[in-house]
Design a protein around this motif. Structure first.
Motif, PDB file in Angstrom:
ATOM      1  N   THR A   1      61.108  37.960  31.740  1.00  0.00           N
ATOM      2  CA  THR A   1      59.782  37.407  31.503  1.00  0.00           C
ATOM      3  C   THR A   1      58.832  38.598  31.451  1.00  0.00           C
ATOM      4  O   THR A   1      59.276  39.752  31.421  1.00  0.00           O
ATOM      5  N   ALA A   2      57.523  38.330  31.463  1.00  0.00           N
ATOM      6  CA  ALA A   2      56.575  39.441  31.346  1.00  0.00           C
ATOM      7  C   ALA A   2      56.702  40.424  32.494  1.00  0.00           C
ATOM      8  O   ALA A   2      56.527  41.630  32.304  1.00  0.00           O
ATOM      9  N   ASP A   3      56.990  39.953  33.711  1.00  0.00           N
ATOM     10  CA  ASP A   3      57.034  40.877  34.847  1.00  0.00           C
ATOM     11  C   ASP A   3      58.226  40.653  35.771  1.00  0.00           C
ATOM     12  O   ASP A   3      58.210  41.096  36.915  1.00  0.00           O
ATOM     13  N   LEU A   4      59.259  39.986  35.285  1.00  0.00           N
ATOM     14  CA  LEU A   4      60.455  39.749  36.103  1.00  0.00           C
ATOM     15  C   LEU A   4      61.722  39.889  35.279  1.00  0.00           C
ATOM     16  O   LEU A   4      61.746  39.530  34.094  1.00  0.00           O
ATOM     17  N   ARG A   5      62.767  40.408  35.929  1.00  0.00           N
ATOM     18  CA  ARG A   5      64.124  40.284  35.389  1.00  0.00           C
ATOM     19  C   ARG A   5      64.773  39.129  36.133  1.00  0.00           C
ATOM     20  O   ARG A   5      64.839  39.120  37.366  1.00  0.00           O
TER      21      ARG A   5
ATOM     22  N   ALA B   1      48.092  42.792  19.454  1.00  0.00           N
ATOM     23  CA  ALA B   1      46.774  43.023  20.028  1.00  0.00           C
ATOM     24  C   ALA B   1      46.784  42.681  21.509  1.00  0.00           C
ATOM     25  O   ALA B   1      47.452  41.727  21.924  1.00  0.00           O
ATOM     26  N   PRO B   2      46.050  43.434  22.336  1.00  0.00           N
ATOM     27  CA  PRO B   2      45.989  43.125  23.766  1.00  0.00           C
ATOM     28  C   PRO B   2      45.461  41.723  24.049  1.00  0.00           C
ATOM     29  O   PRO B   2      45.684  41.175  25.118  1.00  0.00           O
ATOM     30  N   GLY B   3      44.772  41.131  23.062  1.00  0.00           N
ATOM     31  CA  GLY B   3      44.270  39.775  23.241  1.00  0.00           C
ATOM     32  C   GLY B   3      45.300  38.699  23.031  1.00  0.00           C
ATOM     33  O   GLY B   3      44.995  37.508  23.164  1.00  0.00           O
ATOM     34  N   GLY B   4      46.528  39.088  22.680  1.00  0.00           N
ATOM     35  CA  GLY B   4      47.601  38.110  22.604  1.00  0.00           C
ATOM     36  C   GLY B   4      47.947  37.607  21.226  1.00  0.00           C
ATOM     37  O   GLY B   4      48.742  36.685  21.082  1.00  0.00           O
TER      38      GLY B   4
ATOM     39  N   CYS C   1      45.762  33.390  37.140  1.00  0.00           N
ATOM     40  CA  CYS C   1      46.382  33.355  35.815  1.00  0.00           C
ATOM     41  C   CYS C   1      45.702  32.274  34.987  1.00  0.00           C
ATOM     42  O   CYS C   1      45.498  31.154  35.467  1.00  0.00           O
ATOM     43  N   TRP C   2      45.348  32.605  33.760  1.00  0.00           N
ATOM     44  CA  TRP C   2      44.726  31.634  32.870  1.00  0.00           C
ATOM     45  C   TRP C   2      45.550  31.476  31.605  1.00  0.00           C
ATOM     46  O   TRP C   2      46.034  32.452  31.039  1.00  0.00           O
ATOM     47  N   ASP C   3      45.714  30.243  31.177  1.00  0.00           N
ATOM     48  CA  ASP C   3      46.420  29.888  29.946  1.00  0.00           C
ATOM     49  C   ASP C   3      47.873  30.343  29.944  1.00  0.00           C
ATOM     50  O   ASP C   3      48.475  30.484  28.885  1.00  0.00           O
ATOM     51  N   GLY C   4      48.416  30.591  31.130  1.00  0.00           N
ATOM     52  CA  GLY C   4      49.813  30.986  31.235  1.00  0.00           C
ATOM     53  C   GLY C   4      50.120  32.372  30.705  1.00  0.00           C
ATOM     54  O   GLY C   4      51.279  32.768  30.643  1.00  0.00           O
TER      55      GLY C   4
ATOM     56  N   VAL D   1      36.439  44.701  36.873  1.00  0.00           N
ATOM     57  CA  VAL D   1      37.432  43.625  36.736  1.00  0.00           C
ATOM     58  C   VAL D   1      38.273  43.901  35.492  1.00  0.00           C
ATOM     59  O   VAL D   1      37.750  44.261  34.430  1.00  0.00           O
ATOM     60  N   ARG D   2      39.575  43.738  35.628  1.00  0.00           N
ATOM     61  CA  ARG D   2      40.485  43.949  34.511  1.00  0.00           C
ATOM     62  C   ARG D   2      41.290  42.681  34.260  1.00  0.00           C
ATOM     63  O   ARG D   2      41.581  41.920  35.189  1.00  0.00           O
ATOM     64  N   ILE D   3      41.665  42.485  33.002  1.00  0.00           N
ATOM     65  CA  ILE D   3      42.503  41.347  32.624  1.00  0.00           C
ATOM     66  C   ILE D   3      43.682  41.879  31.838  1.00  0.00           C
ATOM     67  O   ILE D   3      43.512  42.696  30.913  1.00  0.00           O
ATOM     68  N   ALA D   4      44.877  41.450  32.195  1.00  0.00           N
ATOM     69  CA  ALA D   4      46.095  41.923  31.537  1.00  0.00           C
ATOM     70  C   ALA D   4      46.813  40.759  30.878  1.00  0.00           C
ATOM     71  O   ALA D   4      46.878  39.658  31.436  1.00  0.00           O
ATOM     72  N   LEU D   5      47.358  41.004  29.696  1.00  0.00           N
ATOM     73  CA  LEU D   5      48.177  40.021  29.002  1.00  0.00           C
ATOM     74  C   LEU D   5      49.598  40.078  29.560  1.00  0.00           C
ATOM     75  O   LEU D   5      50.254  41.117  29.497  1.00  0.00           O
ATOM     76  N   LEU D   6      50.047  38.978  30.133  1.00  0.00           N
ATOM     77  CA  LEU D   6      51.416  38.883  30.654  1.00  0.00           C
ATOM     78  C   LEU D   6      52.053  37.604  30.133  1.00  0.00           C
ATOM     79  O   LEU D   6      52.178  36.606  30.844  1.00  0.00           O
ATOM     80  N   PRO D   7      52.439  37.571  28.870  1.00  0.00           N
ATOM     81  CA  PRO D   7      53.003  36.337  28.312  1.00  0.00           C
ATOM     82  C   PRO D   7      54.319  35.986  28.985  1.00  0.00           C
ATOM     83  O   PRO D   7      55.099  36.861  29.363  1.00  0.00           O
TER      84      PRO D   7
END
Length: 443
Positions: A149-153, A236-239, A323-326, A395-401
């Motif tokens: 996934t975006a941040d897990l194996r 794009a970083p915006g997804g 987390c917003w919008d998954g 404040v920072r926002i990261a894309l983690l699909p």
């Protein structure tokens, strides 16, 4: 386990703390056996026990499981799911809630590897269920030894072992487990398939063999798709994603649509095939396919996939880790007060962009960006580099699909020495056949 690496180094006596390997534990035989074996494999492990609260006994069983894990010297956390109700689609709703809770807990604990207790019998059941659902070639590869996934194996070390061997291991160790009666509820499709396979081991073995073959083919296709998408698309970083015309093939399009939408599954094969055969502006599976504008066409990019605005989640309270919008996660400095701030879609560009602001991306894409709102107006759009509130500048926002445009799973046969090192043997190979001959031997 070495063949399913690489792993974060284990903790050594007197050495520094290392991030643990997570273990998803239900209390049943499969996951308890996994935890027992994992604790013998390394010191730095942490169990995550999920209580779905769907049965009156579940709270007691979860506490009993925590006690058993602690007796084994395994630190454990309890994750309670609130709001699940019986009814249509329960299995899917429970799975989504469970993985969301596990992902949050892993993120908080710094866990990047999560072990899951799926075994060879689960794999056979999965293949038969997917055949009945007319899954495509990728679906018939079954579950992967390793998926991301975006941040897990997500690692399934037990796919080569049948459930009777896992139970034999626990009996040999003198460990008891919990039997969940819902696993035998024939109203559920998986329970019906499980019952059918119980009396037909040859059919189960054929299903596992077919999964191994399909898995090998899937990895070849995944590799080719990953190379093409990495080299010739723009992310794009915006997804959103821009693609050249010749990469609008059904397989790549389905993967990109799923990634941009944040969906658990790609859209229907029939709909994707039709769209790839006759590309046009369309909405599918929570994402939109749009013709690229002049600036992108000059760069050889013909199509743009953006999030469908109407399908996006409502705004949520802004807080560190929200987390917003998954797909987007908010990071804030310690001690920053975010009272009265919400985290949601940016909306119309004219409401937040400075005068004269221009971009090669269309406004329809920018409207789907995550933003910070206060008193009914947009005060920051970090991914666009825009902030109208000095107190929110850090404040920072990261894309983690949750889904990837190109999968990196390990399917089929488990290599003998490491991923990619050779054909090996696995769920459908000689080793799997040998271990199935003596289910009393354990693992």
């Amino acid at each position: 386990m070495a063949r399913l690496g690489p792993w974060v180094p284990d903790r050594t006596p007197g050495g520094p703390d290392m991030p643990p390997v997570g273990i998803a534990v239900s209390g049943g035989a499969d996951s308890l056996c996994l935890a027992f074996l994992a604790a013998r494999w390394r010191r730095a492990v942490r169990a995550l026990v999920v209580d779905h609260r769907l049965r009156a006994e579940s709270a007691h069983e979860a506490l009993l499981t925590l006690d058993r894990l602690r007796d084994l010297g395994i630190p454990a956390d309890l994750l309670v799911l609130e709001g699940l109700r019986r009814g249509p689609g329960l299995a899917d709703r429970a799975r989504r809630a469970r993985y969301a809770a596990l992902t949050r807990a892993c993120r908080q604990a710094g866990i990047i590897d999560l072990l899951l207790g799926h075994h060879a019998d689960d794999q056979a059941e999965t293949i038969l269920i997917r055949r009945r659902a007319a899954s495509g070639p990728d679906g018939l590869a079954g579950m992967a030894w390793i998926s991301s996934t975006a941040d897990l194996r997500l690692v399934r070390p037990l796919l080569g072992f049948g459930k009777e061997r896992l139970r034999a291991t626990l009996r040999h160790a003198g460990l008891a487990w919990i039997e969940d009666p819902s696993n035998a509820d024939v109203r559920a499709e998986r329970a019906r398939v499980r019952g059918a396979l119980a009396g037909d081991p040859e059919r189960a073995e054929l299903a596992r063999r077919s999964a191994a073959r399909a898995g090998r083919a899937r990895m070849v296709a995944d590799h080719g798709q990953a190379v093409a998408l990495a080299a010739r698309t723009e992310y794009a970083p915006g997804g959103w994603v821009a693609l050249p015309a010749d990469l609008l093939c059904p397989r790549a399009l389905a993967s990109v649509l799923r990634m941009v939408s944040g969906g658990d599954y790609p859209p229907s094969r029939r709909a994707v095939d039709a769209l790839a055969a006759a590309p046009r502006a369309a909405t599918l599976g929570g994402a939109c396919l749009l013709p690229a504008g002049p600036a992108l066409r000059r760069a050889g990019l013909a199509w743009l996939v953006v999030r469908e605005e109407a399908a996006m989640d409502a705004a949520v309270p802004a807080r560190a880790g929200a987390c917003w919008d998954g797909r987007f996660v908010l990071w804030a400095p310690p001690g920053l007060v975010l009272d009265g701030v919400t985290f949601g879609a940016a909306g119309p560009v004219a409401r937040w962009a400075p005068p004269g602001w221009r971009s090669r991306w269309p406004a329809r894409a920018w409207r789907t960006l995550p933003a910070l709102h206060r008193d009914g107006r947009v005060v920051a759009v970090p991914l666009a580099g825009i902030c109208h509130a000095p107190d929110l500048a850090d404040v920072r926002i990261a894309l983690l699909p949750g889904a990837l445009a190109a999968e990196s799973g390990l399917f089929g046969d488990l290599p003998p020495d490491g991923p990619g090192d050779g054909p090996g043997v696995g769920p459908g190979g000689e080793f799997a056949l040998a271990v199935q001959e003596r289910p009393d031997m354990g693992v």
